[in-house]
Design a protein around this motif. Structure first.
Motif, PDB file in Angstrom:
ATOM      1  N   UNK A 130      -4.625  68.090  16.886  1.00  0.00           N
ATOM      2  CA  UNK A 130      -6.283  67.713  15.248  1.00  0.00           C
ATOM      3  C   UNK A 130      -6.662  66.139  14.877  1.00  0.00           C
ATOM      4  N   UNK A 131      -4.840  65.883  14.755  1.00  0.00           N
ATOM      5  CA  UNK A 131      -4.446  64.606  13.941  1.00  0.00           C
ATOM      6  C   UNK A 131      -5.282  63.025  14.162  1.00  0.00           C
ATOM      7  N   UNK A 132      -3.598  63.798  14.890  1.00  0.00           N
ATOM      8  CA  UNK A 132      -3.803  61.989  15.649  1.00  0.00           C
ATOM      9  C   UNK A 132      -2.734  62.331  16.856  1.00  0.00           C
ATOM     10  N   UNK A 133      -2.889  60.878  17.757  1.00  0.00           N
ATOM     11  CA  UNK A 133      -2.643  61.325  18.711  1.00  0.00           C
ATOM     12  C   UNK A 133      -1.760  59.645  19.183  1.00  0.00           C
ATOM     13  N   UNK A 134      -0.633  59.248  19.366  1.00  0.00           N
ATOM     14  CA  UNK A 134       0.252  58.133  19.770  1.00  0.00           C
ATOM     15  C   UNK A 134       1.235  57.696  20.474  1.00  0.00           C
ATOM     16  N   UNK A 135       1.171  56.245  21.371  1.00  0.00           N
ATOM     17  CA  UNK A 135       2.621  56.167  22.093  1.00  0.00           C
ATOM     18  C   UNK A 135       3.197  55.021  21.921  1.00  0.00           C
ATOM     19  N   UNK A 136       4.401  54.854  22.588  1.00  0.00           N
ATOM     20  CA  UNK A 136       4.849  53.283  21.402  1.00  0.00           C
ATOM     21  C   UNK A 136       5.625  53.646  20.156  1.00  0.00           C
ATOM     22  N   UNK A 137       5.876  52.499  19.217  1.00  0.00           N
ATOM     23  CA  UNK A 137       6.665  52.587  18.156  1.00  0.00           C
ATOM     24  C   UNK A 137       5.898  53.947  17.234  1.00  0.00           C
ATOM     25  N   UNK A 138       4.586  54.315  17.155  1.00  0.00           N
ATOM     26  CA  UNK A 138       4.374  55.010  15.927  1.00  0.00           C
ATOM     27  C   UNK A 138       4.589  56.238  16.801  1.00  0.00           C
ATOM     28  N   UNK A 139       4.636  57.165  17.576  1.00  0.00           N
ATOM     29  CA  UNK A 139       5.676  57.967  18.403  1.00  0.00           C
ATOM     30  C   UNK A 139       6.946  58.230  17.892  1.00  0.00           C
ATOM     31  N   UNK A 140       7.830  57.059  18.143  1.00  0.00           N
ATOM     32  CA  UNK A 140       9.417  56.953  18.026  1.00  0.00           C
ATOM     33  C   UNK A 140       9.329  57.607  16.542  1.00  0.00           C
TER      34      UNK A 140
END
Length: 296
Positions: A130-140
């Motif tokens: 619903x808000x956001x999804x991410x991979x890499x630095x931001x997810x960690x």
């Protein structure tokens, strides 16, 4: 006919005078059957949501934070049954973006008497967000900003977590938007947004709206503390797309391949590392109970 109402609650989350008070507030409304489900973790919520829908729930109250809302939204997507958010989590970004206050009485009132609106969701690797999804630095970084720190430090907890991760290596990425190669090179993170404000109250996507049928797409090539300080500074001061280390666009479909497996996250919930992601916008997937529009 009085409506069948369901409550799906993360029992470890708190709001106002708690779940006992919630039950009282709901029974003060014109309610038929009340279906009540409590879960010890958000992962267990979708099963209960599906059970509620099967039993004819016409309104589903979700008690918890973004992780809980994400799990329930995934199960409710396309059902047409309205979701009312009771923001009881450590992170309530979706509720904040929609103007739902962290107030038990008021959020219950919005559930029964607010306006109903169909909003978009994103889908990443088969799961709605619903808000956001991410991979890499931001997810960690989000996985690292644990619940206690989030409660105590708010925005600062994300900045502290960010500082711990800024030295990480850049990863080769190939990102396609709507079938065309948009980015090919080394980057520290890929971020997909459905709303504008992400972790820690930072406005990452200035123009995002959850009812426009598009996903915002951002990639950052910043490396090291100085470049990241500039990115975060730009986000805090104005528009994130003005940073030389950030590229932002929008798309209906996004696919990406990573040179090494990366952790990814959906609405703050961590998922197993992967080398590929496929995402798309799903317009009008979720019906939500929202505050009445301000009279102008």
């Amino acid at each position: 006919m009085s409506p069948t109402v369901a409550v799906v609650a993360h029992r470890k989350k708190t709001l106002g005078a708690g779940l006992d008070r919630l039950r009282v507030l709901i029974t003060e409304q014109n309610v038929g059957e009340l279906l009540w489900y409590e879960v010890p973790k958000s992962r267990k919520a979708p099963k209960q949501v599906r059970k509620a829908l099967k039993q004819g729930a016409e309104l589903v109250f979700v008690w918890g934070g973004d992780g809980m809302v994400q799990r329930c939204a995934d199960a409710m997507a396309g059902s047409g049954v309205p979701m009312a958010i009771l923001p009881a989590g450590t992170a309530n970004l979706f509720a904040n973006n929609l103007g739902i206050p962290i107030d038990l009485e008021e959020s219950v009132r919005i559930g029964f008497h607010g306006r109903r609106e169909k909003l978009d969701l994103g889908v990443l690797n088969g799961e709605h967000f619903a808000v956001m999804a991410g991979a890499g630095f931001e997810a960690e970084m989000i996985a690292d900003a644990d619940g206690q720190a989030k409660r105590r430090l708010g925005k600062l907890s994300y900045v502290k977590a960010a500082v711990r991760h800024v030295g990480g290596p850049l990863v080769p990425m190939k990102i396609k938007v709507d079938g065309t190669t948009w980015f090919e090179g080394k980057a520290s993170c890929l971020l997909l947004g459905n709303v504008s404000t992400i972790a820690g109250g930072v406005d990452a996507f200035d123009d995002a709206r959850p009812d426009d049928g598009w996903l915002e797409v951002g990639v950052s090539t910043a490396k090291g503390p100085i470049q990241w300080a500039r990115v975060l500074g730009k986000m805090a001061a104005g528009r994130s797309d003005e940073s030389p280390f950030v590229r932002i666009t929008r798309a209906r479909k996004v696919s990406a391949r990573f040179g090494t497996p990366l952790t990814y996250e959906l609405d703050g919930g961590e998922r197993e590392p992967t080398t590929r992601i496929k995402a798309k916008a799903v317009p009008g997937a979720l019906t939500l109970c929202l505050p009445a529009r301000e009279q102008t």
